[in-house]
Structure formats: structure tokens, C-alpha cells
Design a protein around this motif. Sequence first.
Motif, PDB file in Angstrom:
ATOM      1  N   GLY A  67       0.793  -1.224   0.000  1.00 20.81           N
ATOM      2  CA  GLY A  67       0.000   0.000   0.000  1.00 20.81           C
ATOM      3  C   GLY A  67       0.824   1.272   0.000  1.00 20.81           C
ATOM      4  N   SER A  68       2.095   1.167  -0.346  1.00 22.20           N
ATOM      5  CA  SER A  68       2.964   2.345  -0.285  1.00 22.20           C
ATOM      6  C   SER A  68       3.134   3.055  -1.629  1.00 22.20           C
ATOM      7  N   CYS A  69       2.710   2.477  -2.710  1.00 26.98           N
ATOM      8  CA  CYS A  69       2.840   3.106  -4.024  1.00 26.98           C
ATOM      9  C   CYS A  69       1.587   3.919  -4.330  1.00 26.98           C
ATOM     10  N   ARG A  70       1.710   5.230  -4.243  1.00 31.38           N
ATOM     11  CA  ARG A  70       0.556   6.115  -4.406  1.00 31.38           C
ATOM     12  C   ARG A  70      -0.144   5.908  -5.748  1.00 31.38           C
ATOM     13  N   GLY A  71       0.627   5.655  -6.773  1.00 32.40           N
ATOM     14  CA  GLY A  71       0.052   5.456  -8.101  1.00 32.40           C
ATOM     15  C   GLY A  71      -0.818   4.223  -8.213  1.00 32.40           C
ATOM     16  N   LEU A  72      -0.679   3.304  -7.269  1.00 28.41           N
ATOM     17  CA  LEU A  72      -1.471   2.076  -7.297  1.00 28.41           C
ATOM     18  C   LEU A  72      -2.526   2.022  -6.201  1.00 28.41           C
ATOM     19  N   LYS A  73      -2.619   3.076  -5.427  1.00 29.54           N
ATOM     20  CA  LYS A  73      -3.652   3.107  -4.388  1.00 29.54           C
ATOM     21  C   LYS A  73      -5.009   3.279  -5.049  1.00 29.54           C
ATOM     22  N   ARG A  74      -5.994   2.743  -4.396  1.00 26.04           N
ATOM     23  CA  ARG A  74      -7.343   2.847  -4.923  1.00 26.04           C
ATOM     24  C   ARG A  74      -8.260   3.277  -3.784  1.00 26.04           C
ATOM     25  N   ILE A  75      -9.041   4.294  -4.036  1.00 23.62           N
ATOM     26  CA  ILE A  75     -10.010   4.754  -3.058  1.00 23.62           C
ATOM     27  C   ILE A  75     -11.358   4.162  -3.458  1.00 23.62           C
ATOM     28  N   GLU A  76     -12.018   3.529  -2.494  1.00 25.63           N
ATOM     29  CA  GLU A  76     -13.288   2.872  -2.776  1.00 25.63           C
ATOM     30  C   GLU A  76     -14.363   3.326  -1.802  1.00 25.63           C
ATOM     31  N   ILE A  77     -15.597   3.302  -2.272  1.00 24.17           N
ATOM     32  CA  ILE A  77     -16.743   3.585  -1.415  1.00 24.17           C
ATOM     33  C   ILE A  77     -17.405   2.245  -1.103  1.00 24.17           C
ATOM     34  N   ILE A  78     -17.558   1.961   0.178  1.00 23.14           N
ATOM     35  CA  ILE A  78     -18.239   0.744   0.608  1.00 23.14           C
ATOM     36  C   ILE A  78     -19.736   1.043   0.565  1.00 23.14           C
ATOM     37  N   GLU A  79     -20.414   0.451  -0.421  1.00 32.25           N
ATOM     38  CA  GLU A  79     -21.819   0.776  -0.673  1.00 32.25           C
ATOM     39  C   GLU A  79     -22.711   0.569   0.545  1.00 32.25           C
ATOM     40  N   GLU A  80     -22.461  -0.485   1.306  1.00 27.91           N
ATOM     41  CA  GLU A  80     -23.306  -0.791   2.458  1.00 27.91           C
ATOM     42  C   GLU A  80     -23.210   0.289   3.544  1.00 27.91           C
ATOM     43  N   MET A  81     -22.093   1.013   3.556  1.00 23.66           N
ATOM     44  CA  MET A  81     -21.882   2.026   4.591  1.00 23.66           C
ATOM     45  C   MET A  81     -22.210   3.445   4.113  1.00 23.66           C
ATOM     46  N   CYS A  82     -22.289   3.619   2.809  1.00 25.15           N
ATOM     47  CA  CYS A  82     -22.550   4.944   2.239  1.00 25.15           C
ATOM     48  C   CYS A  82     -24.004   5.340   2.485  1.00 25.15           C
ATOM     49  N   LYS A  83     -24.205   6.519   3.068  1.00 24.09           N
ATOM     50  CA  LYS A  83     -25.554   7.034   3.375  1.00 24.09           C
ATOM     51  C   LYS A  83     -26.095   7.926   2.258  1.00 24.09           C
ATOM     52  N   GLY A  84     -25.254   8.202   1.257  1.00 25.37           N
ATOM     53  CA  GLY A  84     -25.699   9.041   0.149  1.00 25.37           C
ATOM     54  C   GLY A  84     -25.826  10.506   0.512  1.00 25.37           C
ATOM     55  N   CYS A  85     -24.939  10.974   1.386  1.00 23.36           N
ATOM     56  CA  CYS A  85     -25.021  12.370   1.855  1.00 23.36           C
ATOM     57  C   CYS A  85     -24.464  13.370   0.837  1.00 23.36           C
ATOM     58  N   SER A  86     -23.669  12.921  -0.090  1.00 18.91           N
ATOM     59  CA  SER A  86     -23.062  13.707  -1.187  1.00 18.91           C
ATOM     60  C   SER A  86     -21.873  14.565  -0.769  1.00 18.91           C
ATOM     61  N   LYS A  87     -21.408  14.458   0.472  1.00 20.97           N
ATOM     62  CA  LYS A  87     -20.264  15.276   0.902  1.00 20.97           C
ATOM     63  C   LYS A  87     -19.010  14.927   0.106  1.00 20.97           C
ATOM     64  N   CYS A  88     -18.823  13.643  -0.190  1.00 20.29           N
ATOM     65  CA  CYS A  88     -17.645  13.228  -0.955  1.00 20.29           C
ATOM     66  C   CYS A  88     -17.683  13.807  -2.368  1.00 20.29           C
ATOM     67  N   GLN A  89     -18.853  13.774  -2.963  1.00 19.02           N
ATOM     68  CA  GLN A  89     -19.012  14.301  -4.319  1.00 19.02           C
ATOM     69  C   GLN A  89     -18.741  15.808  -4.349  1.00 19.02           C
ATOM     70  N   THR A  90     -19.160  16.488  -3.324  1.00 18.59           N
ATOM     71  CA  THR A  90     -18.995  17.939  -3.251  1.00 18.59           C
ATOM     72  C   THR A  90     -17.528  18.351  -3.189  1.00 18.59           C
ATOM     73  N   VAL A  91     -16.716  17.579  -2.470  1.00 19.58           N
ATOM     74  CA  VAL A  91     -15.312  17.966  -2.298  1.00 19.58           C
ATOM     75  C   VAL A  91     -14.384  17.415  -3.382  1.00 19.58           C
ATOM     76  N   CYS A  92     -14.853  16.515  -4.213  1.00 18.35           N
ATOM     77  CA  CYS A  92     -13.997  15.914  -5.249  1.00 18.35           C
ATOM     78  C   CYS A  92     -13.625  16.957  -6.305  1.00 18.35           C
ATOM     79  N   PRO A  93     -12.328  17.273  -6.445  1.00 19.81           N
ATOM     80  CA  PRO A  93     -11.914  18.328  -7.376  1.00 19.81           C
ATOM     81  C   PRO A  93     -11.986  17.942  -8.850  1.00 19.81           C
ATOM     82  N   VAL A  94     -12.154  16.639  -9.147  1.00 18.59           N
ATOM     83  CA  VAL A  94     -12.162  16.212 -10.543  1.00 18.59           C
ATOM     84  C   VAL A  94     -13.467  15.530 -10.950  1.00 18.59           C
ATOM     85  N   ASN A  95     -14.480  15.665 -10.115  1.00 19.38           N
ATOM     86  CA  ASN A  95     -15.801  15.076 -10.392  1.00 19.38           C
ATOM     87  C   ASN A  95     -15.730  13.573 -10.678  1.00 19.38           C
TER      88      ASN A  95
END
Length: 130
Positions: A67-95
Motif C-alpha cells: 500500500g505504499s505506491c501512491r500510483g497504485l492506491k485505490r479509493i473505494e466507497i463501501i456501498e453498504e456504509m454509504c448514506k448518500g449524503c453527497s459530501k464526498c461528491q462535493t469535495v472531489c476536485p475532478v468530479n
Amino acid sequence: MNEILDDIVNGRGDMGQIDMLIELADTITNTALCGLGKTAASPVVSTIKEFKNEYIAHVVDKYCPTGSCRGLKRIEIIEEMCKGCSKCQTVCPVNAITGQRKEPYRIDWAKCIKCGKCLDACHFSAIVEK
């Protein structure tokens, strides 16, 4: 050699590049005129011998086991835990995050720049870095 290693840790590498690193190391060792040059490639050869599975994970699976190579890291949303609040979407600089309020959001990995802003914005621990 540095450019090849950079490709590998950023998910652009392939199996041929591992073989090329070994060939380059052999050429450098055999043609160098000083002691430093003869041993300069040793760390690369040593890591390939000792950690071949990790090299393969990087170039075949496009995954960094430590997990130390930034280029290979992957950010994931765990669907079961996501409440759909949209805060993540709001702060994402690249949509890179899409979805509808009150439903699980998704990340488009091709767009994601791995900045981590969504990780900080999520109050439900639904976003993880792998």
C-alpha cells in the motif's frame, strides 16, 4: 532504470520491464569501470530476487501489496456504509464521484487523482483507501 521503476510503481509497468531491469543491471555491472558502478544496480537486482511476487503484483494486478505506491492506491466507497449524503461528491476536485442523494455513491477510478479529500469528508467511514 529509474524510469522503469517509476513506471512499475505507478501502474504503467509490464513483465517485460522486469526482465529489462535485470538485463540493464547485468550490463551495468559487467561494463562499469569502477567499483561503485559495478555495484550500483545491486539493490534493484536484490529486490527483484527477494520480492518477485511484489513486482508481479505491481505489473500484472496493478496492486501494491504494501500500500505504499501512491500510483497504485485505490479509493473505494463501501456501498453498504454509504448514506448518500453527497459530501464526498462535493469535495472531489475532478468530479470522479457520481451518484444520487440517499443512495450509495461510486468512484470513477479513471478520473480519481487519489487526493483523499473524499476520505476526509466522509463522516460514515464509507470511503477507504486500499
